[in-house]
Design a protein around this motif. Structure first.
Motif: not given
Length: 681
Positions: A415-419
């Motif tokens: 989702l193109s979010l930080p891990v």
């Protein structure tokens, strides 16, 4: 000086003919004997010198007559500054400004009528073999071809005021794209040259086209326009109070007082006001009203302002919906916080799905998707959610803190979010609230000094990524976010660091949780723009519309119908109208006999500013490129077009000189050194 047909210059060798005749004059003389030749010899010497002078003058006249006759056939000309060649025909392109500002009246009538008259006079200065092209703000396809002078005059008579608005750069680009090779390219632009039309940036007109600007003189008029309108209500619900902000602008040099302002919805007056607008100022006024029923609303803002009236009304539409659909995908069936939150208001229609049975095809029908406590988020779910978000969807993620980070990280990365970096546990920590964030606008009437804030005892810390745009709404110590917004495509993803479990914190039971989630849901409502601008907005986006093979969509007004080009995208249907909309008003989007939506189109407000560019400002736009600027008030109507824009041909002068030297030859032979003939007896 140049020659149109230089090949004829070889005929200058013909000057050898009179020279040969002069050198080899084989005329025989008879001898006459006299008794005393002393006086006769003296007379012969005198006549011989005069005869030589006569012969030289005759020879010179013949040579010059031949030279100018040959030059006449070679067609000499003096080049003008425009670089046009008389060997080529002229392609004359004329732009006639037919925007609303050309309705202004001066001593010559309306500016549009004056422009038509001057265009006809300009066309009359050209030859029958020249061709003409007409350009207006409508950029009509039929105006792209070259026509004869008679057809051009007919097209001029058909020009009417149009709501389309163009810039000078667009007009120049149009002329360049329609340029015809093998012809002299000459362009005339007849306009009042408003500053909004001329612009400020440099323009490259190209070297192949000669530009002539005919500036029509108009007086700067006072004008007040309805510039824009927007809603302060996050969603439009039946019966609720609506608040609309109206923006007015005064383009004149004097203050305007008590401008009557009226708002109507479905032809019913809903609110009135009086507004004062200072000279050159922009003001806003808020109008409140209520009592709306579900369905599409046709609304309008109007004022009374003279003499310019085309911008005194602004149309807009909006949809009053009786529900907002929310989807909750839960990994923990015992979690009831989301159900209790959205179930408390009948406006929200909540649909719950278990993690094990997700119907991806229904995603586009929801305004908000909430993921709460997922235990095994899959890459397929991430792919479907990303497609949903990129098409203006909204997603809220509350993770399950008992699930290993290695399970969530591929899902978050999809989702193109930080891990996730690690799970933080220990002493409960309080968060801080960004009160300036739009989510909390109008939520707090008064902010207490010792405000009760959400507290969490367990939460995920996420890795910061420069490629993501994080907007922290609830902040934790050490620059960590408790609840943050990320923009992905045209949509938004809200990522929580803590879960909805009470053992991890008090966020789901904190008073701020309800307005926060409501605001997130309202922000996810897919509202179409209140209005579109003619000539500027060519793409209309709607919710997904399913069409059969032979079905089409139509935009229908009271007396006009448009069939737009339909482009289907995941979750959205895009309608491309190009330049088919030319009249402001309301247009119903129909499919067969059903109305799917109502859109409003308004005229471009760039025509509202009645200030004009000077001749110097127009010349500066083209830098070092030479252009001609004519002032219709100062210059004669002929504008000296033939002298200023065409080459000066000299063939007629050459013929006249050739005839003159032939006449001189005849006169020399007949009258110069005329003597009496002596006969012998």
């Amino acid at each position: 000086m140049n020659f149109l047909y230089p090949g004829f210059l070889f005929a200058l060798l013909a000057i050898a003919i009179p020279i040969v005749i002069h050198l080899f004059n084989f005329r025989r003389f008879k001898k006459v004997y006299f008794s005393n030749v002393q006086f006769l010899k003296e007379a012969k010497e005198q006549n011989s010198s005069r005869e030589k002078l006569k012969n030289l003058l005759v020879l010179l006249s013949r040579i010059l007559a031949v030279i100018f006759l040959v030059l006449a056939f070679a067609r000499p000309f003096i080049s003008s500054d425009s670089g046009e060649s008389p060997a080529l025909r002229n392609a004359v392109s004329m732009y006639i400004d037919n925007s609303y500002s050309m309705e202004t009246v001066n001593k010559e009538g309306s500016l549009l009528d004056e422009a038509k008259r001057k265009a006809k006079e300009i066309a009359a200065a050209y030859g029958l073999n020249d061709r003409f092209q007409l350009i207006t703000n409508d950029f009509e396809g039929r105006h792209q071809r070259l026509v004869s002078k008679e057809e051009f005059v007919q097209l001029l008579d058909e020009i009417k005021i149009s709501g389309a608005s163009r810039s000078l750069r667009q007009v120049i680009n149009r002329m360049q794209s329609d340029a015809n090779a093998g012809r002299n390219q000459i362009s005339y632009l007849l306009s009042d040259f408003q500053k909004s039309f001329a612009g400020l940036s440099r323009i490259d007109g190209g070297k192949a086209i000669s530009y002539n600007f005919v500036k029509l003189n108009a007086n700067s008029l006072p004008n007040i326009s309805v510039d824009s309108v927007w809603s302060l209500s996050p969603v439009h619900k039946p019966g609720q109070t609506e608040r609309m902000v109206v923006q007015l602008k005064n383009y004149g040099e004097e203050d305007a007082k008590s401008i009557p302002l009226k708002l109507t919805v479905n032809l019913q007056q809903k609110a009135i006001s009086n507004v004062a607008v200072g000279a050159g100022k922009t003001v806003t006024d808020t109008l409140s009203f209520s009592g709306l029923k579900p369905g599409w609303q046709k609304a309008g803002i109007s004022i009374k302002d003279f003499p310019l009236t085309f911008d005194d009304e602004l149309n807009f539409t909006f949809n009053v919906s009786d529900e907002l659909r929310v989807l909750n995908i839960s990994g923990n069936p015992s979690d009831k916080f989301i159900a209790a939150l959205f179930g408390a208001d009948s406006y929200f229609k909540l649909v719950e799905m278990p993690e094990s049975n997700i119907k991806y095809s229904t995603f586009p029908t929801y305004s908000l998707i909430v993921l709460s406590g997922l235990r095994e988020p899959s890459s397929g779910l991430a792919q479907e959610l990303k497609s949903y978000v990129q098409n203006s969807g909204s997603v809220v993620i509350f993770p399950d803190l008992d699930v290993n980070a290695a399970v969530y990280n591929p899902f978050l990365a999809g989702l193109s979010l930080p891990v996730i970096q690690q799970l933080q546990t220990g002493v409960p920590v309080a968060s801080t609230i960004d009160l300036k964030n739009e989510m909390f606008k109008d939520v707090f009437d008064q902010v207490p000094k010792n405000m009760d804030l959400p507290v969490v005892s367990r939460y995920f810390s996420y890795a910061d990524q420069s490629r993501t745009s994080r907007e922290s709404i609830l902040q934790l110590p050490l620059n960590r976010s408790l609840f943050a917004k990320y923009t992905v495509g045209a949509g938004k993803i809200y990522l929580s660091a803590s879960s909805l479990s009470l053992k991890d914190g008090n966020l789901p039971r904190h008073p701020v949780f309800v307005p926060l989630m409501y605001k997130v849901a309202f922000a996810g409502a897919r509202e179409q723009p209140l209005f579109y601008t003619i000539g500027q907005d060519n793409l209309i986006g709607t919710e997904k519309i399913s069409l059969l093979a032979n079905q089409s969509l139509k935009l229908v007004s009271a007396d006009f119908e448009v069939i737009p080009e339909v482009r289907q995208t995941p979750g959205r249907t895009l309608l491309y109208v190009a330049d088919q909309i030319k009249k402001s008003g309301f247009y119903e989007l129909t499919k067969a006999d059903s109305t799917l939506a109502v859109v409003a189109f308004n005229d471009n407000r760039s025509e509202s500013d009645m200030h004009y560019a000077t001749e110097g400002e127009l010349e500066n736009l083209f830098g070092k490129q030479k252009i001609s600027v004519f002032n219709s008030k100062k210059d004669a109507m002929s504008l000296n077009i033939a002298a200023k824009n065409n080459n000066t041909e000299l063939w007629k002068l050459c013929i006249i000189l050739s005839v003159v030297f032939l006449a001189i030859e005849i006169l020399l032979i007949r009258f110069f050194n005329k003597t009496k003939h002596i006969q012998a007896t």
